[in-house]
Design an enzyme around this catalytic site. Sequence first.
Site, short mmCIF file in Angstrom:
data_model
loop_
_atom_site.label_atom_id
_atom_site.label_comp_id
_atom_site.label_asym_id
_atom_site.label_seq_id
_atom_site.Cartn_x
_atom_site.Cartn_y
_atom_site.Cartn_z
N GLY A 191 -5.97 7.11 -5.59
CA GLY A 191 -7.40 7.17 -5.40
C GLY A 191 -7.73 8.18 -4.32
N CYS A 233 -2.94 4.94 2.47
CA CYS A 233 -4.06 5.86 2.34
C CYS A 233 -3.57 7.28 2.55
CB CYS A 233 -5.13 5.49 3.38
SG CYS A 233 -6.59 6.54 3.33
N LEU A 234 -4.05 8.20 1.72
CA LEU A 234 -3.67 9.60 1.88
C LEU A 234 -4.16 10.17 3.21
CD1 LEU A 234 -4.33 10.88 -1.76
CD2 LEU A 234 -2.15 10.21 -0.71
N GLN A 241 -12.63 12.30 2.01
CA GLN A 241 -11.27 12.60 2.47
C GLN A 241 -10.94 14.08 2.37
OE1 GLN A 241 -9.66 9.16 -0.04
NE2 GLN A 241 -8.12 9.41 1.56
N HIS A 259 -11.46 0.11 -1.42
CA HIS A 259 -10.86 1.03 -0.45
C HIS A 259 -11.56 2.39 -0.48
CE1 HIS A 259 -7.21 2.82 1.63
NE2 HIS A 259 -7.76 3.90 1.11
N GLU A 260 -11.76 2.93 -1.69
CA GLU A 260 -12.38 4.25 -1.81
C GLU A 260 -13.87 4.21 -1.46
OE1 GLU A 260 -10.45 6.71 -1.89
OE2 GLU A 260 -8.66 5.65 -2.56
N HIS A 313 -14.36 4.54 2.16
CA HIS A 313 -14.33 5.93 2.62
C HIS A 313 -15.73 6.57 2.57
CE1 HIS A 313 -10.17 6.84 3.45
NE2 HIS A 313 -9.78 6.34 2.28
#
Length: 169
Positions: free
Chosen positions: A46, A92-93, A51, A134-135, A138
């Site tokens: 994701g 997480c990236l 991000q 989660h996304e 962000h």
Amino acid sequence: MAILTILEFPDPRLRTIAQPVDQVDDELRTLIDDMFETMYEAPGIGLAATQVNVHKRVVVMDLSEDKSEPMVFINPELEVLCDETDKYQEGCLSVPGFYEDVDRPLKVKVNALDREGKPFELIAEGLLAVCIQHECDHLNGKLFVDYLSNLKRDRIKKKLEKQHRAQSR
């Protein structure tokens, strides 16, 4: 298509609240394609536009093993459908190399626009529900580390800052 730079915690730009998308056009679809390429390359499941330092309410996701189920959420609106929660180990990236348990609602509903700008509704459970939450966090300037204790969050922040300093030498 292009690989975009992923911002890493504690970069303050990750705290920016994303703005709604006014128009789904070719420029936005190019961003979506670039986000998918970036996410797959990372590799991740994701990615929110925040991000990659684009502060629009856009999320891409693909939970499949073979990159065959790409999902796009433009202007996602999230509704929690149950009080029951469960812990999932999240990564997480933007917080590379760290995985921690986060407690999240088990079932959510999301209303969004797809890649073509068509509205859709999705009821999600399990990993999909976790990823959507989660996304969407962000897009609201929130990271999974915000759910952790101050001690854990500070430890992760210090380790990543040390890595960033080493990389910039």
